[in-house]
Design an enzyme around this catalytic site. Structure first.
Site, PDB file in Angstrom:
ATOM      1  N   SER A  61      -6.585  70.639 -47.971  1.00  0.00           N
ATOM      2  CA  SER A  61      -7.448  71.810 -48.158  1.00  0.00           C
ATOM      3  C   SER A  61      -6.749  72.908 -48.943  1.00  0.00           C
ATOM      4  CB  SER A  61      -7.873  72.373 -46.800  1.00  0.00           C
ATOM      5  OG  SER A  61      -8.367  71.353 -45.978  1.00  0.00           O
ATOM      6  N   GLN A  62      -7.585  73.784 -49.495  1.00  0.00           N
ATOM      7  CA  GLN A  62      -7.108  74.973 -50.203  1.00  0.00           C
ATOM      8  C   GLN A  62      -6.327  75.862 -49.218  1.00  0.00           C
ATOM      9  OE1 GLN A  62     -10.566  76.990 -51.577  1.00  0.00           O
ATOM     10  NE2 GLN A  62      -9.406  78.723 -52.406  1.00  0.00           N
TER      11      GLN A  62
END
Ligand code: SAH
Length: 213
Positions: A61-62
């Protein structure tokens, strides 16, 4: 200062500007080397604020989303946390810095094996990881003080709500996969039921029932 140190500091400043103000969360992000979690061709982008591919159609994920979801979870150091969707293990390690133990479930065995190797290399010993369908939760270890799901469910899985302690918090993306209108939702379990809050829009890979064939 190395290039990656400078990029990490830039990323931490960006997190702060975007509302990550919990200093425990910021220092956990600072202490987990994201370059361990991204495939070799993406190493120079390890501290960019973007999701990156990790194989099997999945992504790490970011960093902004990891930090904001972790902050929303309000993890304290004595807590037992359940994570669904180990993926690269990056979010797992951020959580492991903040609580007593993380129980994490991943449906893709090769991803879980790689994540476990990273926990070992980084000397993170308070993580228990299994291959399984996280939609079933981990009944033997329930109840959990906190539950985080890092793949998007179309509806909140009721089995997971059942495994959340009263007073506990669950944070998860809800909505159809690939659609821009997924929302990170926080649910607080009280004696009188669940209190839901919509936090922010996201785009996550889907939560998929069962194990890959
Ligand atoms: N938190 C991860 C990002 C994970 S991407 C990281 O920091 O790298 C979402 C992950 O959820 C994928 O690895 C996917 O295989 C897994 N997943 C999807 N449905 C699942 C399920 N029912 N049970 C367990 N894992 C699941």
């Amino acid at each position: 200062m190395s290039g990656s140190e400078a990029r990490k500091i830039r990323l931490l400043m960006e997190l702060r500007r975007n509302g990550v103000i919990d200093t425990r969360v910021l220092s956990a992000v600072e202490r987990v080397p994201r370059e361990f979690f991204v495939p070799q061709p993406f190493l120079d982008r390890a501290y960019d604020n973007t999701a990156l591919p990790i194989g099997h159609g999945q992504t790490v994920s970011q960093p902004m989303i990891v930090a904001l979801m972790t902050q929303a979870l309000a993890v304290k150091d004595k807590m037992k946390v359940l994570e669904i969707g180990t993926g690269s293990g990056y979010q797992t390690c951020v959580l492991a810095r903040l609580c007593r133990r993380v129980y994490t479930i991943e449906r893709h065995r090769p991803l879980l094996r790689e994540a476990e190797a990273r926990f070992h290399q980084l000397r993170i010993h308070n993580v228990t990881a299994i291959v399984g369908d996280g939609m079933r939760g981990w009944p033997d270890q329930a109840p959990f003080d906190r539950i985080i799901v890092t793949a998007a469910a179309e509806d909140v899985p009721s089995t997971l709500v059942d495994q959340l302690a009263v007073g506990g918090i669950m944070v998860l993306p809800v909505g159809k996969s690939g659609r821009p209108d997924q929302q990170v939702v926080r649910l607080t379990k009280t004696d009188d039921g669940l209190i839901p809050e919509n936090l922010f829009p996201v785009r996550f890979v889907p939560l998929v029932a069962g194990l890959p064939g």
